[in-house]
Design a protein around this motif. Structure first.
Motif, mmCIF file in Angstrom:
data_model
loop_
_atom_site.group_PDB
_atom_site.id
_atom_site.type_symbol
_atom_site.label_atom_id
_atom_site.label_comp_id
_atom_site.label_asym_id
_atom_site.label_seq_id
_atom_site.Cartn_x
_atom_site.Cartn_y
_atom_site.Cartn_z
ATOM 1 N N ASP A 52 41.852 -30.841 80.960
ATOM 2 C CA ASP A 52 42.682 -31.001 82.154
ATOM 3 C C ASP A 52 43.965 -30.183 82.040
ATOM 4 O OD1 ASP A 52 41.710 -33.305 84.107
ATOM 5 O OD2 ASP A 52 41.131 -33.861 82.076
ATOM 6 N N ILE A 76 34.874 -27.701 88.658
ATOM 7 C CA ILE A 76 35.854 -28.789 88.601
ATOM 8 C C ILE A 76 36.226 -29.246 90.009
ATOM 9 C CG2 ILE A 76 38.246 -29.338 87.966
ATOM 10 C CD1 ILE A 76 37.805 -27.395 85.540
ATOM 11 N N SER A 80 35.699 -33.022 91.377
ATOM 12 C CA SER A 80 36.817 -33.780 91.935
ATOM 13 C C SER A 80 36.535 -34.221 93.370
ATOM 14 C CB SER A 80 38.101 -32.948 91.879
ATOM 15 O OG SER A 80 38.432 -32.642 90.531
ATOM 16 N N HIS A 191 39.469 -32.692 85.824
ATOM 17 C CA HIS A 191 39.551 -32.732 87.279
ATOM 18 C C HIS A 191 40.776 -31.960 87.740
ATOM 19 C CE1 HIS A 191 36.241 -35.402 88.313
ATOM 20 N NE2 HIS A 191 36.479 -36.002 87.166
#
Length: 674
Positions: A52, A76, A80, A191
């Motif tokens: 992250d 990603i 998300s 995310h």
């Protein structure tokens, strides 16, 4: 001195290094590079691991900043967006229980348990709420929490499926939770740091699913979506999906009266006469090509004893996908999911000499595999289908040559069907496999050397090989950019050893042959579906289910139209007649929509002169010809691609592949890899 001890040196992809006085996050690193990069930072790769943007780096490390332009960044974003579905659904349907939301090719989905089925109106409402949440530009917060705390949070929220997932991870004592304002989800991540990255998404469809993919478990609802880095990429994808819907082989199959499916035979196709004619043309074409390449055709039983499948290893590795039955004397029989063991038994039926090898056995074998109901998809995913299998038995010295010959044949046949953009994947040894590493080294190297000798590019898929040997997978890119994995080539020394099949070598010794497993189309039904979509139903004239239709202008020429049709059929053309009492314009329009390659129009003038007016489905007028000249033209235009009449450079293709050296790149290779 203490400050120096705590300092962190970050090495960037260009080789430059930056030193920071203490631990830094990925976002801190991007901010130190440029303010513009900070606003685009989705995540980072630290010492090869995707993390992250908020993750802290507390030691010297190599770092790459991930933005939406990177493939990892797009993935990603999609992951998300799946979490964002959860946020929106829980706001709109508070009693819904969230299950899992993974990334898939070009999109994502989320499985949800709810007391009623979602509607298309619900889907639109969920998408609208997601857009409202994105507009808030809220920060997505990651927290690593102790296992007990995670259990407490999900228990308070009544998320029973999340609690089950925690149970399935008994060794995880710290778990990542992502907080989307009041919504909480569990994930390994990473995310996006902020919802502003999620603007370019679209929810696609609803479907059913089962908990953990098992049809015996409770049913869930699945929401599919897609997401991209920018609006242009999203629009391009949506246009591609729209085009794919127009080409859907199931719809075209209904419109052209080719086949149908029904619940009385789930996962099996009912071929109509026209569709069956097309299917048989595929078989006839491949049969000719295999005969020219030195194959003999065989046929083996559909039902065989369990012991055979135990010897082959399929019972241990493939049992859940097999259909079985028990006889009155408790003997267990299985419908074959593969053709390989039957071919082995046929080879073993006679004593073989090295002079007999290579032996190339081809079979159009019906196979049966259990696929979950939710995975079935027209001709593209069936439980009952036909494989164009072949098994080549050769000596180790012949293996490389046979591999090259097979690859050349595969690529040439694909080109005949209009597929010139072909990608080759090399799938190597899986974790669960038969045989020792020495054997696997030999087999994998044989495939690698063959591809290198042919100057063909390939991609390695680690661990994706069959349990008995490595394989090449041939992936075709179609007219609208979709990839289809079709043909395969596998090299195998394990099954010959397990079945103890042998040949007598020059010294009179018994040796195990190498066994090559080869499929060109893979599933013929699936390849038929791919072709229908590739050509949007306008199949090449030689393959078209109906090649010619004769259209009468008036009732007075009905007999002449019938006679013309019989003459066409007598010449081997797939022809029908339409003498219905409708205007000729209507008939032309209707049969053009059915994508019939040639429309023959006859009126009183043609009937009196023994002629036919010919037009194509594209609307091109080919003129008025005498019936004999018309038949000659149509026979020529509908002739199947074959070795007879092909370009002279192709006639020697296989022979040249047999004698190829490192400086002689074959024509097929040059065209595929300019």
């Amino acid at each position: 001195m203490d400050a120096a001890k705590n300092s962190v040196t970050i090495t960037l992809p260009d080789g430059s290094a930056r030193t920071y006085p203490g631990p830094v996050s990925v976002l801190d690193v991007s901010a130190s590079i440029s303010a513009g990069l900070t606003g685009k930072t989705v995540a980072g790769i630290v010492n090869g691991q995707l993390v992250d943007a908020s993750d802290i780096i507390d030691c010297d490390a190599s770092v790459q900043i991930i933005t939406p332009e990177n493939p990892q960044g797009v993935e990603i974003i999609r992951h998300s967006c799946a979490h964002l579905i959860g946020h929106a659904v829980k706001q709109l349907f508070p009693t819904a229980r969230m299950v899992i939301g993974p990334v898939i090719d070009e999109g994502f989905f989320y499985d949800i348990a709810y007391e009623r089925s979602f509607t298309h109106e619900d889907l639109a409402a969920i998408e609208q709420r997601m857009r409202e949440l994105i507009a808030r530009n809220y920060v997505v917060i990651k927290r690593m929490l102790p296992r007990d705390e995670v259990i407490r949070i999900f228990r308070e929220r009544g998320e029973e499926y999340k609690l089950r997932l925690v149970e399935y991870m008994p060794d995880e004592q710290q778990m990542g939770l992502y907080f989307h304002e009041e919504y909480v989800d569990m994930c390994r991540g990473p995310h996006v740091p902020n919802t502003r990255f999620l603007k370019h998404f679209k929810l696609i469809k609803l479907s059913g699913a089962y908990w953990r993919g098992n049809a015996g478990n409770e049913q869930l609802q699945r929401i599919y979506g897609t997401a991209w880095a920018d609006k242009k990429a999203l629009n391009a994808y949506l246009q591609r999906i729209e085009e794919a819907e127009k080409r859907d082989h199931r719809r075209l199959g209904r419109e052209q009266n080719l086949f149908h499916f029904q619940e009385s035979a789930p996962g099996a196709v009912f071929w109509h006469p026209r569709g069956w004619a097309m299917f048989q043309q595929l078989i006839a074409y491949l049969r000719r090509r295999q005969q020219d390449a030195g194959y003999v055709e065989i046929n083996t039983p559909d039902v065989m004893d369990r012991g055979l499948w135990e010897t082959s290893g399929h019972w241990h590795n493939y049992r859940d996908h097999m259909f079985t039955a028990t006889t009155e004397d408790d003997r267990v029989l299985a419908l074959k999911p593969m053709n390989c063991p039957g071919s082995v038994l046929l080879y073993r039926h006679a004593l073989r000499s090295y002079r007999d090898l290579p032996i190339r056995m081809a079979e159009f074998g019906k196979v049966h595999r259990y696929e979950p109901s939710g995975a079935l998809h027209g001709l593209l995913r069936l439980r009952h289908f036909t494989q164009d299998d072949a098994h080549i038995y050769c000596t180790p010295q012949q293996m490389n040559k046979e591999c090259r010959t097979i690859v050349a044949l595969v690529l040439d046949i694909y080109r005949q069907f209009g597929f010139t953009n072909v990608h080759i994947n090399l799938s190597t040894r899986p974790d669960h496999r038969m045989g020792d590493d020495v054997t696997w080294d030999l087999l994998e190297n044989a495939l690698i050397e063959s591809l290198n000798d042919m100057a063909l590019q390939y991609q390695i898929n680690p661990g994706e090989g069959a349990f008995y040997g490595p394989k090449l997978e041939f992936v075709l890119r179609d007219a609208i950019g979709r990839d289809w994995q079709c043909g395969t080539l596998q090299v195998d020394m394990n099954l010959p050893e397990r079945f103890d099949i042998v040949y007598i070598d020059e010294a009179g010794q018994r040796k195990h042959p190498v066994m090559l497993h080869r499929a060109l189309f893979g599933s013929l039904e699936r390849f038929a579906g791919i072709l229908i979509e590739q050509h949007a139903g306008k199949l090449p004239a030689w393959l078209a289910p109906l090649q010619v239709v004769v259209l009468s202008i008036t009732e007075q020429v009905a007999d002449y139209a019938q006679n013309v049709t019989r003459a066409l059929q007598g010449s081997g053309l797939r022809a029908e007649v339409d003498v219905n009492n409708q205007k000729i314009g209507y008939k032309i329009r209707e049969h053009t929509l059915l994508r019939i390659p040639f429309l023959l129009v006859v009126g009183s003038r043609e009937a009196n002169s023994g002629q036919i007016a010919i037009r194509t489905r594209e609307g091109q007028n080919l003129g008025v010809l005498h019936i004999t000249d018309a038949i000659d033209l149509l026979v020529k235009e509908t002739r199947a691609p074959d070795l007879a009449g092909r370009d002279v450079t192709q006639l020697g293709l296989l022979e040249r592949m047999n004698t190829i050296d490192g400086n002689d790149t074959p024509a097929v290779t040059r065209e595929l890899n300019p």
